[in-house]
Design a protein around this motif. Structure first.
Motif, PDB file in Angstrom:
ATOM      1  N   LYS A 158       0.844  -1.196   0.000  1.00 58.12           N
ATOM      2  CA  LYS A 158       0.000   0.000   0.000  1.00 58.12           C
ATOM      3  C   LYS A 158       0.877   1.243   0.000  1.00 58.12           C
ATOM      4  N   LYS A 159       0.300   2.353  -0.471  1.00 59.16           N
ATOM      5  CA  LYS A 159       1.003   3.633  -0.399  1.00 59.16           C
ATOM      6  C   LYS A 159       0.955   4.161   1.028  1.00 59.16           C
ATOM      7  N   GLN A 160       2.085   4.598   1.518  1.00 62.46           N
ATOM      8  CA  GLN A 160       2.158   5.090   2.900  1.00 62.46           C
ATOM      9  C   GLN A 160       1.555   6.491   3.012  1.00 62.46           C
ATOM     10  N   GLN A 161       0.785   6.707   4.079  1.00 57.38           N
ATOM     11  CA  GLN A 161       0.272   8.030   4.454  1.00 57.38           C
ATOM     12  C   GLN A 161       0.451   8.188   5.960  1.00 57.38           C
ATOM     13  N   ASP A 162       1.089   9.293   6.367  1.00 57.14           N
ATOM     14  CA  ASP A 162       1.364   9.530   7.781  1.00 57.14           C
ATOM     15  C   ASP A 162       0.695  10.814   8.252  1.00 57.14           C
ATOM     16  N   ASN A 163       0.160  10.777   9.457  1.00 61.67           N
ATOM     17  CA  ASN A 163      -0.289  11.975  10.163  1.00 61.67           C
ATOM     18  C   ASN A 163       0.612  12.144  11.383  1.00 61.67           C
ATOM     19  N   LYS A 164       1.282  13.297  11.475  1.00 57.79           N
ATOM     20  CA  LYS A 164       2.257  13.544  12.534  1.00 57.79           C
ATOM     21  C   LYS A 164       1.773  14.687  13.415  1.00 57.79           C
ATOM     22  N   PHE A 165       1.734  14.449  14.714  1.00 55.99           N
ATOM     23  CA  PHE A 165       1.294  15.450  15.680  1.00 55.99           C
ATOM     24  C   PHE A 165       2.427  15.730  16.666  1.00 55.99           C
ATOM     25  N   GLY A 166       2.552  16.978  17.089  1.00 52.24           N
ATOM     26  CA  GLY A 166       3.570  17.333  18.074  1.00 52.24           C
ATOM     27  C   GLY A 166       3.041  18.376  19.035  1.00 52.24           C
ATOM     28  N   ALA A 167       3.479  18.312  20.295  1.00 58.01           N
ATOM     29  CA  ALA A 167       3.121  19.302  21.311  1.00 58.01           C
ATOM     30  C   ALA A 167       4.337  19.519  22.207  1.00 58.01           C
ATOM     31  N   PHE A 168       4.690  20.784  22.436  1.00 56.41           N
ATOM     32  CA  PHE A 168       5.851  21.137  23.246  1.00 56.41           C
ATOM     33  C   PHE A 168       5.468  22.241  24.221  1.00 56.41           C
ATOM     34  N   LEU A 169       5.815  22.048  25.476  1.00 55.74           N
ATOM     35  CA  LEU A 169       5.638  23.082  26.488  1.00 55.74           C
ATOM     36  C   LEU A 169       7.009  23.398  27.065  1.00 55.74           C
ATOM     37  N   ALA A 170       7.452  24.642  26.910  1.00 54.12           N
ATOM     38  CA  ALA A 170       8.792  25.038  27.338  1.00 54.12           C
ATOM     39  C   ALA A 170       8.707  26.172  28.349  1.00 54.12           C
ATOM     40  N   TYR A 171       9.726  26.215  29.215  1.00 53.30           N
ATOM     41  CA  TYR A 171       9.758  27.223  30.277  1.00 53.30           C
ATOM     42  C   TYR A 171      11.195  27.670  30.518  1.00 53.30           C
ATOM     43  N   GLU A 172      11.366  28.950  30.781  1.00 46.37           N
ATOM     44  CA  GLU A 172      12.672  29.501  31.117  1.00 46.37           C
ATOM     45  C   GLU A 172      12.536  30.449  32.307  1.00 46.37           C
ATOM     46  N   TYR A 173      13.427  30.280  33.282  1.00 50.27           N
ATOM     47  CA  TYR A 173      13.454  31.162  34.462  1.00 50.27           C
ATOM     48  C   TYR A 173      14.837  31.789  34.530  1.00 50.27           C
ATOM     49  N   ARG A 174      14.895  33.111  34.415  1.00 52.46           N
ATOM     50  CA  ARG A 174      16.166  33.817  34.336  1.00 52.46           C
ATOM     51  C   ARG A 174      16.702  34.207  35.710  1.00 52.46           C
ATOM     52  N   GLN A 175      18.012  34.197  35.812  1.00 51.96           N
ATOM     53  CA  GLN A 175      18.758  34.595  37.002  1.00 51.96           C
ATOM     54  C   GLN A 175      18.277  33.879  38.269  1.00 51.96           C
ATOM     55  N   PRO A 176      18.245  32.548  38.253  1.00 53.23           N
ATOM     56  CA  PRO A 176      17.899  31.836  39.490  1.00 53.23           C
ATOM     57  C   PRO A 176      18.972  32.087  40.550  1.00 53.23           C
ATOM     58  N   PHE A 177      18.542  32.192  41.790  1.00 50.72           N
ATOM     59  CA  PHE A 177      19.461  32.432  42.915  1.00 50.72           C
ATOM     60  C   PHE A 177      20.303  33.702  42.697  1.00 50.72           C
TER      61      PHE A 177
END
Length: 330
Positions: A273-292
């Motif tokens: 069969k011919k290939q068909q793909d559905n691709k899903f992505g989810a990213f949650l990112a966080y940055e905290y500056r100058q800790p301590f």
């Protein structure tokens, strides 16, 4: 195969995606940043290099769990004019969106606030894949794959919120032996049709909509053409992504959703069969500056999920990534 610049959960793609809201540092002289990350990855892809054997070509791979430590960084030199820059390392904007590579490039800023970037991806970082993915009940042999590519990107075109990128490159598998499993009884032409070496064209257009000084929405549409040596591996990929970016006084976070549809050219001789793909992505990112109260330091983290649903079960996969670390800017 792993196409150029696709959204995926690579073990080292974990710098905060809030960085995509920050402009390039044009301070004359040498600058850069380095990060040390630790994390956890879970994957059930047949192409995970820990899935040495498979007993069933009609299912995805076994779950594999891995802890990792990864250093990431980049260095740049800005000329005294303050509008020209050369750089080498990881592109933090691409990492933020779940894409990982090392590149060398040149940036030019113009009076209308647009920025031209010319870059080369030298294929320094190789990725393990199987010489013949379709072997059953015997250990599959690993080989290296990599991408060499050139990219042209124009940000804030004529001072607008629109940006565009075109990249062209070559995906290479060192020892390509797909379809050589004698149990499959493929013809010479059928084995040749599974050759994954390919020329890759990638295009993307983006738009950034600010809702306030601290809240932005980045939207993108992209297209990838994979012209493989084997016609079964040739395909077109249509994608879209959206990122919400929230900037806070000492921290920032971003949430990205992406979708891609891959349509392959020819019938797969192993699966008929011919290939068909559905691709899903989810990213949650966080940055905290100058800790301590540490100047030039920040805490960064990323939680990501990627899933491929194919009409050929062999290509189904799910990946989860959790990572955290420290970033130092110099």
């Amino acid at each position: 195969m792993k196409p150029l610049l696709t959204v995926g959960l690579i073990a080292t793609s974990m710098i905060s995606s809030a960085t995509i809201a920050k402009p390039v540092d044009w301070t004359p002289g040498v600058g850069g940043d380095i990060s040390l990350m630790v994390g956890y990855n879970n994957s059930n892809s047949q192409f995970n290099s820990d899935n040495h054997t498979t007993s069933n070509l009609n299912s995805n791979g076994n779950d594999q769990n891995k802890m990792f430590v990864a250093p990431i960084g980049s260095i740049s030199y800005t000329f005294n004019s303050g509008d020209k820059q050369v750089y080498f390392g990881t592109n933090r904007s691409d990492i933020a969106l779940g894409r990982f590579h090392i590149e060398a490039g040149y940036r030019q800023k113009f009076a209308d606030t647009s920025t031209l970037t010319l870059s080369y991806i030298p294929g320094i970082l190789s990725q393990k894949t199987w010489q013949d993915p379709y072997l059953q009940n015997v250990e599959r042999s690993k080989t290296n794959s990599n991408i060499n590519a050139f990219s042209i990107k124009l940000d804030n075109i004529r001072g607008s919120r629109f940006s565009g990128q075109v990249a062209y490159g070559k995906f290479s598998v060192d020892h390509e032996r797909s379809g050589n499993n004698p149990l499959l009884t493929l013809t010479t032409d059928e084995r040749a049709s599974l050759n994954r070496n390919a020329n890759v064209l990638y295009t993307e257009g983006t738009y950034v909509q600010p809702f306030s000084r601290s809240l932005l929405l980045r939207t993108a549409v992209n297209f990838t053409n994979i012209d493989a040596n084997g016609d079964v591996m040739s395909n077109n990929i249509y994608g879209a992504a959206a990122t919400i970016i929230q900037l806070l006084p000492q921290s920032s976070l971003a949430f990205t959703l992406s979708y891609k549809k891959a349509l392959f050219d020819s019938t797969h001789p192993v699966f008929n069969k011919k290939q068909q793909d559905n691709k899903f992505g989810a990213f949650l990112a966080y940055e905290y500056r100058q800790p301590f109260n540490w100047n030039n330091w920040s805490l960064v983290s990323l939680i990501g999920y990627s899933s491929t649903h194919s009409n050929i079960n062999f290509y189904d996969s799910n990946d989860v990534l959790v990572s955290a670390g420290l970033n130092y800017k110099f």
